[in-house]
Motif scaffolding. Sequence first.
Motif, PDB file in Angstrom:
ATOM      1  N   GLY A 239       0.908  -1.081   0.112  1.00 46.65           N
ATOM      2  CA  GLY A 239       0.091   0.050   0.075  1.00 46.65           C
ATOM      3  C   GLY A 239       0.723   1.292  -0.008  1.00 46.65           C
ATOM      4  N   ASP A 240       0.284   2.310  -0.400  1.00 43.59           N
ATOM      5  CA  ASP A 240       1.041   3.490  -0.565  1.00 43.59           C
ATOM      6  C   ASP A 240       1.349   4.128   0.871  1.00 43.59           C
ATOM      7  N   ARG A 241       0.869   3.901   1.861  1.00 45.59           N
ATOM      8  CA  ARG A 241       1.312   4.189   3.277  1.00 45.59           C
ATOM      9  C   ARG A 241       2.478   3.411   3.820  1.00 45.59           C
ATOM     10  N   ALA A 242       2.172   1.867   3.421  1.00 42.75           N
ATOM     11  CA  ALA A 242       3.313   1.099   3.810  1.00 42.75           C
ATOM     12  C   ALA A 242       4.745   1.541   3.028  1.00 42.75           C
ATOM     13  N   ASN A 243       4.628   1.816   1.749  1.00 37.90           N
ATOM     14  CA  ASN A 243       5.848   2.245   1.009  1.00 37.90           C
ATOM     15  C   ASN A 243       6.290   3.580   1.706  1.00 37.90           C
ATOM     16  N   HIS A 244       5.421   4.441   1.862  1.00 35.66           N
ATOM     17  CA  HIS A 244       5.930   5.867   2.522  1.00 35.66           C
ATOM     18  C   HIS A 244       6.737   5.466   3.917  1.00 35.66           C
ATOM     19  N   GLU A 245       5.965   4.630   4.697  1.00 39.90           N
ATOM     20  CA  GLU A 245       6.572   4.493   5.965  1.00 39.90           C
ATOM     21  C   GLU A 245       8.097   3.682   5.899  1.00 39.90           C
ATOM     22  N   ILE A 246       7.975   2.743   4.894  1.00 37.14           N
ATOM     23  CA  ILE A 246       9.519   2.389   4.803  1.00 37.14           C
ATOM     24  C   ILE A 246      10.490   3.336   4.115  1.00 37.14           C
ATOM     25  N   LEU A 247      10.084   4.040   3.133  1.00 36.53           N
ATOM     26  CA  LEU A 247      10.992   4.948   2.546  1.00 36.53           C
ATOM     27  C   LEU A 247      11.502   5.989   3.668  1.00 36.53           C
ATOM     28  N   ALA A 248      10.418   6.565   4.820  1.00 38.60           N
ATOM     29  CA  ALA A 248      10.831   7.022   5.855  1.00 38.60           C
ATOM     30  C   ALA A 248      11.684   6.424   6.763  1.00 38.60           C
TER      31      ALA A 248
END
Length: 568
Positions: free
Chosen positions: A370-379
């Motif tokens: 999901g877009d939030r999961a990707n965002h969290e891992i990039l962060a």
Amino acid sequence: MNTARRAAGRLTVLAVLFLLPFLSSAEEPRPRATASLLIHHAHVFTVNHRRPEAGAIAIVGERIAAVGSDQEIDPWIGSQTKVIDAHGASVLPGFNDSHVHFVDGSMLLSQVQLSDVTTRDEFTRRVAEFARGLKKGEWVLGGNWDHEKFPGATMPTREWIDGVTGDTPAWLDRYDGHMGLANSAALRLAGLDRNTPDPPGGAILRDANGDPTGALKDAAAGLVERHIPPLTEEQLTRAIRAGLAEARRFGLTSVQDISHAAELRVYQKLLAAGELTARVYAITPIQLYESQVQAGITAGFGNDWIRTGALKGFADGSLGSTTALFFEPYNDAPDTRGLFNAMMLPEGHMLQMAQPADAAGLQIAIHAIGDRANHEILAMYEEIARRNGPGPARGRRWRIEHVQHLRPSDYEAFARLGVIASMQPYHAIDDGRWAEKRIGHQRAASSYAWRSLLDHHAMLAFGTDWPVAPLNPLLGLYAAVTRATLDGKNPNGWIPEQKITLAEAIEAYTLGSAYAEFTDTQKGSLAPGKLADVVILDSDLFHVPPEKIKDAKVVATIVAGKLVYSAP
Ligand SMILES: [Zn+2]
């Protein structure tokens, strides 16, 4: 007329000029060495930007000696040379699948296979047939079912199989591995009933009476899975042999195995016996990172055949199971935005494993859909870079596995942080049938965003997630180039702006995958000095219509200069 004749004249001059280097090279002395294996009359696509195309390859031992035209390469033929005529077909670097569950896929070759089942009757029939052949104490295992293929997308329940399994426990995975179906015997063994609460990061599906239906999502699946008897080494070896045969047939010369760690000894045994026909990069569970740190293992540890030093974690679930984590709710399930995987909980838990692992030089690869999961891992990667120091100088190559749904504002972070997008193109033409029902058109437009990621200079590595998707890399190339969904409803491509070229797709499936496992200087392209891992197809992919790419077949697979598969 005049113009045409003048053009023809110019063509003759051009042709002569073009041939001159070859004519002169033919007069040079023959190379001193001769090839052990030579492929000619080919359309070689090298994935080497210095010389993208060629007609022939000379191999000496396990490495490539020369790549060039037929005229340049034929002088390498000696009395001992095995010569293969490719009849003008594509010759490519051997495929490197950057994400397979090799043991699960290999096991499935001998388990219940439900991936093409579309009715309850057929589901029951196959389980019954399999259960009849079992010995006492064995489970009904396998699955790969997809309820989106059943009438009305009905979720299967234990009632579908209880009558044909009796006291034999059954556990049948959904094809994405984020849900499974247990029969009543398996639920009893696990002590799971109406009073069992949902575990963190999981869900027990319940019927109108509040009783478990048998379908268990994510962490809840573990309640049953922990009771499945572990594989014996003999079962594991037999399965992996079958998996390797499957890999050879599809031109795979390298696989990156999301491994349970137990199979490393089997790969080693097969290597010693001369039976390992694909190079393996073992990506082990991140929860076990301390054992690798203590052993002093760093990313890419091993030899040309077996490497490790990469760790896999999970940020979320899957789109099909409504557990992929998004910023906004699901369109068809407005009460949920998906779930964090248990490894992400409590907040900061993943970072607590990933930061020391990165500091010790191990590679991190996190599943994020999901877009939030990707965002969290990039962060999280950005935070690790801040704490552990900048990446590229230390040779760090972070990965995100799947990268299915992104916010466009996150495209740039991949190149900036040096995060490899390890993606499986087949999922797009599979999920593309129903994804918009779940997430709507706007979010779909930045899903499987290969074009946007490449335009933002991200590194792509391609694979399949086998057994989630078929192991055949040609289906992946077809998916990346056409984005034509499996239901035939998007012949010009689902979100066609995100298509990429055949050359880009091949590069992601070869050199991109090699980069993702620190071996791009050794393999992934066809150039002198590189390992001779080569695949020969039955047609020239660059000269067939894109919709025919999926029909191409592997004629021969060569690993380390040895012919390990040739089509019957
Ligand atoms: Zn996977």
